[in-house]
Design an enzyme around this catalytic site. Structure first.
Site, short mmCIF file in Angstrom:
data_model
loop_
_atom_site.label_atom_id
_atom_site.label_comp_id
_atom_site.label_asym_id
_atom_site.label_seq_id
_atom_site.Cartn_x
_atom_site.Cartn_y
_atom_site.Cartn_z
CG HIS A 39 -8.43 24.43 6.88
ND1 HIS A 39 -8.53 24.26 7.93
CD2 HIS A 39 -7.06 24.35 6.41
CE1 HIS A 39 -7.29 24.22 8.59
NE2 HIS A 39 -6.30 24.16 7.66
CE1 TYR A 55 -1.51 28.74 12.58
CE2 TYR A 55 -1.81 26.86 13.92
CZ TYR A 55 -1.51 27.32 12.76
OH TYR A 55 -0.78 26.62 11.83
CE LYS A 110 1.79 28.72 13.26
NZ LYS A 110 2.05 27.20 13.66
CE LYS A 150 -0.50 26.51 8.95
NZ LYS A 150 0.58 25.68 9.58
CG ASP A 172 4.33 27.36 10.01
OD1 ASP A 172 5.35 26.73 9.38
OD2 ASP A 172 3.54 26.38 10.44
N PRO A 173 6.02 29.31 7.44
CG PRO A 173 7.96 30.73 6.43
CD PRO A 173 7.22 29.83 7.58
CG ASN A 174 3.49 24.65 7.05
OD1 ASN A 174 2.09 25.15 6.98
ND2 ASN A 174 3.73 23.76 7.83
CD GLU A 215 5.51 26.44 13.32
OE1 GLU A 215 5.00 27.27 13.95
OE2 GLU A 215 4.75 25.49 12.87
CG ASN A 221 5.01 21.28 12.95
OD1 ASN A 221 5.36 22.37 12.30
ND2 ASN A 221 3.87 20.70 12.43
CG ASP A 247 0.22 17.94 17.77
OD1 ASP A 247 -0.24 17.05 18.28
OD2 ASP A 247 -0.20 18.31 16.66
CG HIS A 306 1.68 21.26 15.21
ND1 HIS A 306 1.05 20.17 14.79
CD2 HIS A 306 1.86 21.85 13.90
CE1 HIS A 306 0.62 20.12 13.89
NE2 HIS A 306 0.93 21.03 13.04
CB SER A 307 -2.51 23.67 17.11
OG SER A 307 -3.90 23.49 16.53
CG ASN A 308 -3.06 19.43 12.18
OD1 ASN A 308 -2.56 18.32 12.35
ND2 ASN A 308 -2.79 20.31 11.35
CG HIS A 317 -6.02 24.98 13.74
ND1 HIS A 317 -4.70 24.66 14.35
CD2 HIS A 317 -5.92 24.98 12.59
CE1 HIS A 317 -3.65 24.33 13.22
NE2 HIS A 317 -4.59 24.86 11.99
NE ARG A 349 -5.54 19.72 6.14
CZ ARG A 349 -4.83 20.55 7.36
NH1 ARG A 349 -4.42 20.03 8.59
NH2 ARG A 349 -4.48 21.78 6.98
#
Lengths: 428, 428
Positions: free
Chosen positions: A25, A142, A196, A198, A227-229, A252, A275, A299, A326-328, A355, A408
């Site tokens: 980030h 989170y 959770k 990330k 959540d390993p994305n 996730e 998501n 979301d 889900h969230s950003n 978040h 982003r």
């Protein structure tokens, strides 16, 4: 009632150096605030993920929005669909976040119109979605792997005067001990009852060790999620998924594609949430065909708004999927909208992601919304129940102007720390 | 706002001797009117198919309904589901109509609460469903094979002073010529632009001949539909379906079960519609699995209300099904609710069914709603936009009391004409 003005205000909020599958980030996260004004003197608010692309997409529909009746969402949506589909039909990217501008335009206008409808009717938005199932909406802690630092004006520095969570938030968390310490501070501050992490940042074995450490620390009554994305292969997902059987509430997006998720799902007892493999109504037939997940993370920013998210909830009820969210990074307008949605969804089966604890600034009157006992209480008052703090909005817009970010890009930010770092769709 | 009173009023409206797969319409059709009153002086209306079973089911939930906030449908529905599921879980019968009382209770309360919410907000119900896509909602002519006679007080007699459609409505229609003459009179009176024939009454060849006669008379620009109410075998459906290729807009429920419909669908180009093989949210996974139909006929009375019907419409959009609407005999409260739903469904793809032309009495202020150019214009005013004519309601209730019917039973009625007539699930 007619819409007479549509204001689009990009803002930047300070954000700590949080790690994720896409990189790091930046010191500021971007949001765009949309405000609709009517000939009856009402104003309706919404907030979506910020980028010059989203701002341009919103500006492109302004001429359509002005003059319409905000009580008639279907008509406005049809107008936008008819006139603007091609330029807004951006496909979902490979990044963990969602770059489709069309759904974000729908979301902004759906939320702002519902805020107006609620204000015109003297009713909370949740009632316009069918009614309030719960006044207190549960959120999940989170956790993020992170570098030391505060973000915002301090960039990667820290504020030595901070205390409590504000101090803990600045600390590095790069291993299981760091993750557990972060969880302890966040849970102490906000009372979250589920947690959770990330993932997708380190070798799977390290992230699995962090989940086991959290399980040891918080015990079997605190639901855990990782959540390993989608950075893991199917084989890795099955291997480490099996290592965590009995520990996780859900896993996730361990890997990519509905077919990949389905293969993992057949091999594990742990429920899978997504998501990333099921992210739009167009994906739902594939979800049914492949049986790719147990839980869909809605979301409203990416499913086209609150009405659409209720339709997704109905799909989930009908096809035996759980619902979570889900969230950003976001500010209070989005938190209010998420909370109205969470209050109205009859089949909300899990605490929602947010978040919110990672930010400290706000743009709404009254400042930061409270998270107590892990829950946000549905705001009082009609519509979303929040109003713009115009001085705070001006400051956040000035942050945006000054910080220079236009979208982003966690990869660029990550390279400032690890020069040859590269995003990979599948890493382990 | 709280609900303080719930009134359940069974009524009977005169109905001509219409033939269908289950037998013959009795001289009166039954409806039940539900009226909710609030502590703020509002009243909310709904109408459902009438029977002593439905009246008892509604009475059984009265204690739950009194005291709740009608703005919160989700909470009321959850209360009913939690406390009353067993006794209301009546399975769908084999008859062409739907005997499940639970969905009818949900429907009555959802509609009446939306009427209250609209009145409390000063908004039409369609806006509370997301907005008005069309102000004029198209309906289809609904033809029936019938014996001579008027129904109602005249029972099987006729009123010699009747003129226009009121005279035509009394005539027998027992062959293709009779069906065409009925269509001509109905279209002349109401301006319908599509035509449906209720089949399942005669040998398939006769009904197919009637559709061909309608096609010759009205030409290729008037969409036609035939509904044999699932009385045909798969083989018969394919055989006669092929004979009508290119003539029908859709063929409705030629045979039973999702598997049967799917087999017919694979053999025909003509789209298949259903309100018999896919009739509840529980049936939707099977609909996807078997690909059993092209078009789902919603009916808010049997899908649990207007909110639920909007969820069904979202399913149809997502899974590429068309949407149209089923009808039973009804009065103006139901017609208003159907019209609000038709006005709000973005993906309404066909003109809706209505039995309305077959009745002549009304229970709402202003009497019969107008059908012009085949359309009903969305009623003005908040909520459903209709109010009870209490003198007319009292007359219709007196009809109910006097006529002695306690449920719909077309088989008994048919035996008065054809003594040994028996209902068959599959006939040809």
């Amino acid at each position: 009632m007619r819409i007479t003005e549509m204001h689009i205000t990009p803002i930047a909020l300070g954000d700590p150096p949080l790690l994720n599958a896409a990189g790091l980030h930046a010191p500021y996260c971007l949001r765009t605030v949309v405000e609709l004004k009517t000939d009856t003197g009402l104003n309706g608010l919404a907030e979506v993920p910020g980028s010059v692309a989203v701002d341009a997409a919103l500006a492109a529909v302004r001429a359509i929005v002005i003059g319409v009746d905000p009580l008639n969402w279907h008509a406005l949506r049809a107008k936008i669909a008819a006139q603007c589909t091609p330029e807004l039909s951006v496909a979902r990217g490979d990044k963990p976040w969602d770059g489709r501008t069309r759904v974000q335009v729908y979301s902004a206008l759906d939320v702002a119109c519902l805020d107006l409808q609620g204000k015109a009717c003297g009713q909370p938005v949740a009632n316009l979605l069918g009614g309030i199932v719960r006044e207190r909406v549960p959120y999940s802690a989170y956790l993020f792997y992170k570098y030391e630092g505060a973000g915002g004006e301090l960039a990667f520095g820290t504020d030595p005067n901070a205390t409590g969570w504000a101090a803990a938030r600045q600390k590095a968390a790069l291993d299981p001990d760091g993750v557990v310490a972060q969880a302890e501070a966040m849970v102490a501050e906000f009372g979250f009852e589920s947690i959770k992490l990330k993932g997708g940042c380190f070798e799977p074995a390290q992230e699995v060790a962090a989940m086991k450490a959290l399980h040891r620390r918080f015990g079997p009554t605190v639901p855990l999620r990782l959540d390993p994305n989608a950075l893991w292969t199917v084989e890795t997902s099955i291997h480490y998924g099996r290592e965590m059987e009995g520990i996780l509430e859900y896993l996730e997006d361990p890997c990519r594609t509905q077919e990949g998720m389905a293969a993992v799902r057949r091999a594990l007892k742990t429920p899978l949430a997504t998501n990333m493999c099921t992210t739009s109504f167009d994906d739902l037939p594939g979800s049914v065909k492949h049986a790719s997940e147990d839980i869909i993370l809605t979301d409203h920013h990416f499913w086209g708004g609150l009405h659409s998210s209720m339709e997704l909830a109905a799909f989930c009820r009908t096809f035996s999927r759980g619902v979570s969210m889900h969230s950003n990074n976001h500010a209070g307008i989005s938190l209010a909208a998420m909370t109205h949605l969470g209050a109205a969804m009859p089949n909300l089966s899990y605490a929602l992601d947010t978040h919110y604890p990672w930010q400290w600034e706000e743009i709404i009157v009254g400042g930061r919304m409270k998270i107590e006992g892990g829950c946000v209480t549905l705001p009082k008052g009609p519509g979303l129940g929040v109003e713009l703090d115009r001085a705070a909005l001006a400051r956040a817009h000035e942050n945006y102007r000054r910080c220079g970010f236009t979208e982003r890009n966690d990869e660029i930010e990550m390279r400032k720390k690890v020069p040859d770092w590269k995003f990979a769709q599948t890493r382990w």
